[in-house]
Design an enzyme around this catalytic site. Structure first.
Site, mmCIF file in Angstrom:
data_model
loop_
_atom_site.group_PDB
_atom_site.id
_atom_site.type_symbol
_atom_site.label_atom_id
_atom_site.label_comp_id
_atom_site.label_asym_id
_atom_site.label_seq_id
_atom_site.Cartn_x
_atom_site.Cartn_y
_atom_site.Cartn_z
ATOM 1 N N ARG A 107 0.820 -1.216 0.000
ATOM 2 C CA ARG A 107 0.000 0.000 0.000
ATOM 3 C C ARG A 107 0.852 1.265 0.000
ATOM 4 O O ARG A 107 0.503 2.258 -0.599
ATOM 5 C CB ARG A 107 -0.930 -0.015 1.231
ATOM 6 C CG ARG A 107 -1.737 1.271 1.435
ATOM 7 C CD ARG A 107 -2.713 1.426 0.279
ATOM 8 N NE ARG A 107 -3.430 2.671 0.273
ATOM 9 C CZ ARG A 107 -3.045 3.779 -0.354
ATOM 10 N NH1 ARG A 107 -1.894 3.795 -1.015
ATOM 11 N NH2 ARG A 107 -3.794 4.861 -0.338
ATOM 12 N N CYS A 148 -10.537 -6.764 16.342
ATOM 13 C CA CYS A 148 -9.577 -6.951 15.246
ATOM 14 C C CYS A 148 -10.197 -6.518 13.909
ATOM 15 O O CYS A 148 -11.327 -6.888 13.599
ATOM 16 C CB CYS A 148 -9.199 -8.426 15.171
ATOM 17 S SG CYS A 148 -8.102 -8.789 13.803
HETATM 18 S S1 SF4 Z 1 -7.006 -10.968 16.696
HETATM 19 FE FE1 SF4 Z 1 -5.731 -9.547 17.855
HETATM 20 S S2 SF4 Z 1 -3.710 -10.468 17.783
HETATM 21 FE FE2 SF4 Z 1 -4.912 -11.423 16.162
HETATM 22 S S3 SF4 Z 1 -4.449 -10.179 14.344
HETATM 23 FE FE3 SF4 Z 1 -6.325 -9.391 15.253
HETATM 24 S S4 SF4 Z 1 -5.624 -7.692 16.561
HETATM 25 FE FE4 SF4 Z 1 -3.834 -8.986 16.108
#
Ligand code: SF4
Length: 331
Positions: free
Chosen positions: A78, A98
Site C-alpha cells: 500500500r 480486530c
Molecule cells: S485478533 Fe488480535 S492479535 Fe490477532 S491479528 Fe487481530 S488484533 Fe492482532
C-alpha cells in the site's frame, strides 16, 4: 505440565469459557491462552477478548481495503517503501476489535515464492512488515526460513515483526527464537498492547529479553472505548513502555470493521486525549495518533497548534494554552 511452555499454552488454550461464570456473550471465535485467563481479574483485559455486551453489525468487512492492494496471496503493498506480509490467520488469542476478524478466510496463508518474486521486482521496498494473525504462532524453523528468504533480498533493509505475544503469551519469546533470528538483524518488534494491566512480570521479562538481544521494540495501541479512552490510562501505559525501553509508536483509532462500533471513540475525544498527553508527558512517551481512511491508508492527526497566520507571523498555542507570535524565516 509447564505453564511457561508456549506449546503447552497453545495446546491448552480455551475456546469455550462458558463454564467460568463470567459475564459474557458466547461467540464461536473465542480464543484465550491459560496465561491470558490468569489476567482476567482485570475487566480491561476481559473486554478485549470476550464479548461482554451485545455486538453490533455496523461497519465494513475490509475496512483497510486490503483486498485492493493485495499483490499475491498474503502480500499487501500500500505504501511506497514498505510491504505487509500477512502470513497466517492464527493468533494466540482473538481480539474482539480486530479489523481482519470478518475476513479471516482470505488471510489463510501466503506464497513464499510469489512474495519473493514480487519483492525482488520492487526495488523501492525497503521494509517488510511480517504480520497476521500472529507470525509468532509459527514454529521457530518456519519463521526463520521466511525471514532468511526476505533478508536475502539486497534492497530489503529491515524487517518488522508484528506480535501480540507479549500481552497474551509472553513465554513465546524464548532464547532459542531470539538466537535463531539474530543473524537477520535489523529486525524491529512491533508489539500490540492496549492497557497497563497487560504489562506483567512475564511481559517485562519477555520485552527485556528481546531488547537485550539487540532487537528494538515499538508499540501499537488501539484506542478502545471502555478500555483505555482516557488520558490518565494511556499516560500510565505509554510512560511504562518507555521505562521498559519500548517506544510508543502508534495510537490507532479503532477500525470500522463490522462489530467494532461500540469500541470506537469520537475523533474530538481522541484529540482531547492527545492534547492532554502532549501537554503533560515527555514527547518520547507520546505516539502518533492515526486512523485508516478507506483505501487512503493511515492519516496521522494532531491537535492544532496554529491559531492564525498573518503574513510572516504565526500565532501558535503552547502546551499551557498560551498564545505566542512566531516570525517565520524571510527566506
Ligand atoms: S485478533 Fe488480535 S492479535 Fe490477532 S491479528 Fe487481530 S488484533 Fe492482532
Amino acid at each position: 505440565m509447564d505453564f511457561k511452555d508456549w506449546h503447552w499454552q497453545k495446546k491448552h488454550s480455551l475456546k469455550d469459557i462458558s463454564n467460568l461464570g463470567l459475564n459474557f456473550i458466547s461467540t464461536n471465535d473465542t480464543l484465550v491462552t491459560p496465561y491470558l485467563l490468569s489476567l482476567f481479574q482485570s475487566d480491561k483485559i476481559v473486554k478485549q477478548f470476550v464479548e461482554t455486551s451485545k455486538t453490533d453489525s455496523i461497519g465494513l468487512e475490509d475496512p483497510l481495503f486490503e483486498k485492493k492492494f493485495t499483490k499475491s496471496k498474503g502480500l499487501i503493498h500500500r505504501y511506497p517503501d514498505r510491504a505487509l506480509l500477512v502470513v497466517t490467520n492464527k493468533c494466540f488469542a482473538n481480539c474482539r476489535f480486530c479489523f481482519r476478524k470478518n475476513n479471516w478466510n482470505s488471510y489463510d496463508g501466503f506464497s513464499l515464492k510469489d512474495t519473493i518474486e514480487y519483492l525482488n521486482n520492487h526495488k523501492e521496498i525497503r521494509e517488510v512488515l511480517i504480520s497476521g494473525g500472529d507470525p509468532l504462532t509459527f514454529e521457530d524453523e518456519s519463521l526463520v526460513r521466511l525471514i532468511k528468504a526476505i533478508k536475502s533480498i539486497k534492497h530489503i533493509a529491515f524487517i518488522r515483526l508484528a506480535t501480540r505475544a507479549l500481552s497474551v503469551l509472553p513465554y513465546r519469546i524464548t532464547d532459542s527464537l531470539l538466537e535463531a533470528i539474530k543473524p537477520y538483524k535489523p529486525i524491529w518488534f512491533s508489539i500490540h498492547v492496549n492497557h497497563i494491566d497487560e504489562i506483567t512480570k512475564d511481559f517485562i521479562e519477555a520485552s527485556n529479553k528481546i531488547i537485550d538481544s539487540g532487537f528494538p521494540i515499538v508499540s501499537q495501541t488501539v484506542l478502545l472505548r471502555g478500555i483505555n479512552n482516557d488520558a490518565q490510562t494511556l499516560k500510565e501505559l505509554f510512560c511504562k513502555l518507555v521505562e521498559l525501553r519500548i517506544k510508543p509508536y502508534y495510537l490507532f483509532g479503532c477500525d470500522r470493521a463490522v462489530g467494532n462500533e461500540r469500541f470506537r471513540v469520537k475523533i474530538e475525544e481522541a484529540l482531547n486525549i492527545m492534547e492532554s498527553l502532549r501537554n503533560n508527558i515527555s514527547g518520547l512517551c507520546v505516539p502518533f495518533f492515526a486512523f485508516d481512511v478507506d483505501d487512503g491508508g493511515k492519516v496521522v492527526i494532531e491537535p492544532n497548534r496554529i491559531v492564525s497566520k498573518q503574513g510572516n507571523a504565526y500565532t501558535l498555542r503552547n502546551f499551557e494554552g498560551k498564545k505566542y507570535i512566531y516570525e517565520d524565516t524571510q527566506y
